[in-house]
Design an enzyme around this catalytic site. Structure first.
Site, PDB file in Angstrom:
ATOM      1  N   ASP A 199      17.228   2.774   3.196  1.00 47.71           N
ATOM      2  CA  ASP A 199      18.374   2.110   2.583  1.00 47.71           C
ATOM      3  C   ASP A 199      18.762   3.035   1.439  1.00 47.71           C
ATOM      4  O   ASP A 199      18.102   3.038   0.389  1.00 47.71           O
ATOM      5  CB  ASP A 199      18.003   0.727   2.058  1.00 47.71           C
ATOM      6  CG  ASP A 199      19.240  -0.004   1.578  1.00 47.71           C
ATOM      7  OD1 ASP A 199      20.058   0.629   0.882  1.00 47.71           O
ATOM      8  OD2 ASP A 199      19.406  -1.188   1.910  1.00 47.71           O
ATOM      9  N   HIS A 200      19.797   3.829   1.649  1.00 47.31           N
ATOM     10  CA  HIS A 200      19.999   4.922   0.687  1.00 47.31           C
ATOM     11  C   HIS A 200      20.353   4.413  -0.712  1.00 47.31           C
ATOM     12  O   HIS A 200      20.219   5.136  -1.678  1.00 47.31           O
ATOM     13  CB  HIS A 200      21.004   5.953   1.215  1.00 47.31           C
ATOM     14  CG  HIS A 200      22.445   5.538   1.114  1.00 47.31           C
ATOM     15  ND1 HIS A 200      23.029   4.679   1.991  1.00 47.31           N
ATOM     16  CD2 HIS A 200      23.412   5.869   0.233  1.00 47.31           C
ATOM     17  CE1 HIS A 200      24.295   4.501   1.665  1.00 47.31           C
ATOM     18  NE2 HIS A 200      24.564   5.216   0.589  1.00 47.31           N
ATOM     19  N   HIS A 262      22.269  -2.862   1.521  1.00 50.85           N
ATOM     20  CA  HIS A 262      22.407  -2.323   0.164  1.00 50.85           C
ATOM     21  C   HIS A 262      22.534  -3.408  -0.907  1.00 50.85           C
ATOM     22  O   HIS A 262      21.862  -3.376  -1.924  1.00 50.85           O
ATOM     23  CB  HIS A 262      23.632  -1.414   0.073  1.00 50.85           C
ATOM     24  CG  HIS A 262      23.703  -0.383   1.151  1.00 50.85           C
ATOM     25  ND1 HIS A 262      22.588   0.234   1.666  1.00 50.85           N
ATOM     26  CD2 HIS A 262      24.760   0.157   1.820  1.00 50.85           C
ATOM     27  CE1 HIS A 262      22.958   1.101   2.591  1.00 50.85           C
ATOM     28  NE2 HIS A 262      24.268   1.065   2.713  1.00 50.85           N
TER      29      HIS A 262
HETATM   30  C1  BG6 Z   1      26.902   3.076   4.292  1.00 51.43           C
HETATM   31  C2  BG6 Z   1      27.930   2.259   4.986  1.00 51.43           C
HETATM   32  O1  BG6 Z   1      25.613   2.538   4.484  1.00 51.43           O
HETATM   33  O2  BG6 Z   1      27.186   3.111   2.899  1.00 51.43           O
HETATM   34  C3  BG6 Z   1      29.322   2.809   4.731  1.00 51.43           C
HETATM   35  O3  BG6 Z   1      27.670   2.264   6.378  1.00 51.43           O
HETATM   36  C4  BG6 Z   1      29.571   2.951   3.262  1.00 51.43           C
HETATM   37  O4  BG6 Z   1      30.315   1.987   5.329  1.00 51.43           O
HETATM   38  C5  BG6 Z   1      28.429   3.693   2.592  1.00 51.43           C
HETATM   39  O5  BG6 Z   1      30.779   3.674   3.105  1.00 51.43           O
HETATM   40  C6  BG6 Z   1      28.587   3.674   1.096  1.00 51.43           C
HETATM   41  O6  BG6 Z   1      27.622   4.496   0.526  1.00 51.43           O
HETATM   42  P1  BG6 Z   1      27.875   5.194  -0.872  1.00 51.43           P
HETATM   43  O7  BG6 Z   1      26.597   5.888  -1.181  1.00 51.43           O
HETATM   44  O8  BG6 Z   1      29.048   6.099  -0.698  1.00 51.43           O
HETATM   45  O9  BG6 Z   1      28.180   4.073  -1.823  1.00 51.43           O
END
Ligand code: BG6
Length: 515
Positions: A199-200, A262
């Site tokens: 989960d980045h 997230h």
């Molecule tokens: C991803 C989603 O997990 O996270 C995307 O699938 C989204 O739809 C993205 O744009 C957002 O990540 P960040 O790091 O740009 O906020």
């Protein structure tokens, strides 16, 4: 692996629980976007900062025919485009030579046997000691064949003293049932402690700082409960539209895409009890308890607590953009939501009756993720007599900015200089950029390093993923049962979402924060 925190001597500020071990990282679906935009730039930056273990090697596993050289050149071009730090050609030469390409179908067992031979050669040449990380970054429909072939060919097993770990990218299923099935398959070949579900958001620097802010300061924790907190807002707003991901997004929508993972993870970090120690399991135990305490939103309640919206045409930064239904590969009658606003309650002692308002949307006017902790008003005895509402700006608000411009700010009341007593809110502001004078590492840098170190703290455990799906599935089921037509609101691209979302929070006497 030790649970004791140790400073990574190689990079100031990066604390890792154990030293990252050398290994070969096999990326399944290596010709995809993620490898180009995130994984290789992250590994390159780790190399540039001297954080990569010696010998670390990357094997791209994909279907297209290409040579190591062509693959390296493509990744070099991508790194130049997406890397946090400029690419140094001399350094790339060395880093690039650690990348290999392996062509195979995902369902061809022979391809995995050849992979085993290739990995054995890499062990010999580069000293990767039989250690493996398998990174599932192919389409989710390929997860099953990849996992079963890894197990059938024994690639999940290692020689004595070596390890094999698996990193699974999202989407981790589309509902509880598919997530459970995937979990069973993963755990058939890999132990839970060797399974790293990405989960980045957990790798983002400020998300990691939530626990430090809460538990390394004496100031906040006493106030961190229903007695002092009026409500909490979590916002993830994006200017981008669906881009070229309609194939996935059409079947997912904002609730599954962002909230299930997230945003619920951020909510857990804000709401959890202090863990008994900093081990991965102690922290994740506390997060799961939060997920189990979420009040489920079922049936008709979905109309009172959740708003779903879809963007129509509009403009972003003065540029005209098309509506979601006119995006490439989107069904012209699509009912998929690109925005969700919801009110979540946590039925436990600490959070009784404190609403968590969560919103996420694409094609909003500004990109940014933040958490706002809105404290209750001070007693209206001396100064705040005329400001009883939670919407009038008199509340102290602690804002944790996850991105961009990472930092923490606190809104307090102050006297306006002058003879009369006039009070105005002001902001105390801490910005990472100013205080630490350097850019934070990208989330994937931290996460890849932790996977090499075998530290799963910033990865979702099986029960976390499943509990989150339980909560989401009820909402999806209510939407389905009532017909998605009935509950899809529209908003022009470049606006702050549908009016229904403002009404959702206003009916509770609060208002969305302006980002
Ligand atoms: C991803 C989603 O997990 O996270 C995307 O699938 C989204 O739809 C993205 O744009 C957002 O990540 P960040 O790091 O740009 O906020």
């Amino acid at each position: 692996m030790t649970d004791k925190l140790i400073e990574n001597p190689l990079r100031e500020g990066l604390v890792s629980r154990a030293t990252p071990g050398t290994c070969a990282i096999v990326i399944f679906g290596a010709t995809g976007d993620l490898t180009h935009r995130k994984l290789i730039p992250a590994l390159y930056n780790l190399a540039a900062d001297g954080d990569l273990p010696p010998g670390l090697s990357v094997v791209g596993f994909a279907r297209r025919d290409k040579t190591d050289e062509v693959f390296r050149q493509e990744l070099y071009d991508a790194a130049r485009k997406y890397s946090r730090q400029p690419v140094d050609d001399a350094l790339w030469k060395n880093f690039g030579s650690s990348i290999y390409y392996h062509r195979s179908e995902f369902s061809d067992e022979e391809g995995y046997r050849r992979l085993a031979e290739r990995l054995a050669e890499i062990d010999q040449e580069r000293g990767t000691r039989g250690n493996r990380i398998y990174y599932l970054s192919a389409g989710p429909d390929q997860f099953e064949p990849i996992l079963s072939h890894l197990t059938a060919t024994g690639l999940n097993k290692t020689a004595d003293g070596a390890w094999a770990r698996i990193i699974v990218e999202k989407p981790f299923g589309v509902d509880l049932q598919t997530a459970q099935r995937l979990n069973t398959e993963v755990n058939h070949g890999f132990k839970e402690r060797d399974t790293f579900r990405i989960d980045h958001y957990l790798g983002k620097e400020t998300a990691q700082n939530i626990m430090v802010l809460r538990f390394a300061n004496a100031l906040f924790e006493h106030l961190w409960n229903h007695r002092y907190i009026d409500h909490i807002q979590i916002t993830a707003s994006e200017k981008l539209g669906v881009e070229n991901r309609a194939g996935y997004y059409e079947g997912a929508g904002a609730l599954r895409d962002m909230v299930q993972n997230h945003l619920l993870q951020l909510l857990c970090l804000i709401a959890m009890e202090p863990p008994t120690d900093l081990s991965a399991d102690s922290i994740r135990d506390e997060k799961v308890k939060v997920l189990r305490s979420l009040r489920r939103i079922r049936g008709e309640e979905v109309f009172r607590s959740v708003v779903r919206g879809q963007y129509t045409d509009g403009s972003i930064d003065g540029e005209k953009v098309v509506g979601y239904r006119d995006e490439k590969n989107v069904n012209p009658g699509s009912m998929t939501e690109t925005y969700v606003g919801l009110k979540i309650l946590i039925d436990n002692w600490r959070w009784a009756d404190v609403p968590f308002f969560v919103r996420v949307g694409k094609r909003l006017p500004k990109g940014g993720t933040e958490i706002g902790i809105h404290f209750k008003n001070a007693p209206g005895v001396l100064f705040n007599r005329d400001q009883p509402s939670a919407r009038d700006g008199a509340q102290n608000v602690l804002v944790i900015r996850i991105q961009p411009d990472e930092g923490v700010s606190l809104r307090i009341q102050s006297k306006v200089p002058g003879a009369s007593v006039r009070i105005q809110p002001v902001k105390m502001d801490f910005r990472y950029g100013t205080s630490f004078g350097k850019a934070s590492p990208e989330a994937y840098e931290r996460l890849l390093l932790d996977a090499m170190a075998g530290d799963a703290t910033l990865f979702a455990r099986r029960d976390e993923v499943e509990e989150a799906w339980r909560f989401i599935d009820d909402i999806e089921a209510a939407w389905r049962d009532h017909g998605t037509e009935k509950n899809l609101a529209f908003y022009p691209a470049g606006s702050w979402g549908p009016a229904e979302s403002d009404a959702l929070i206003e009916q509770d006497g609060r208002g969305w924060r302006r980002l």
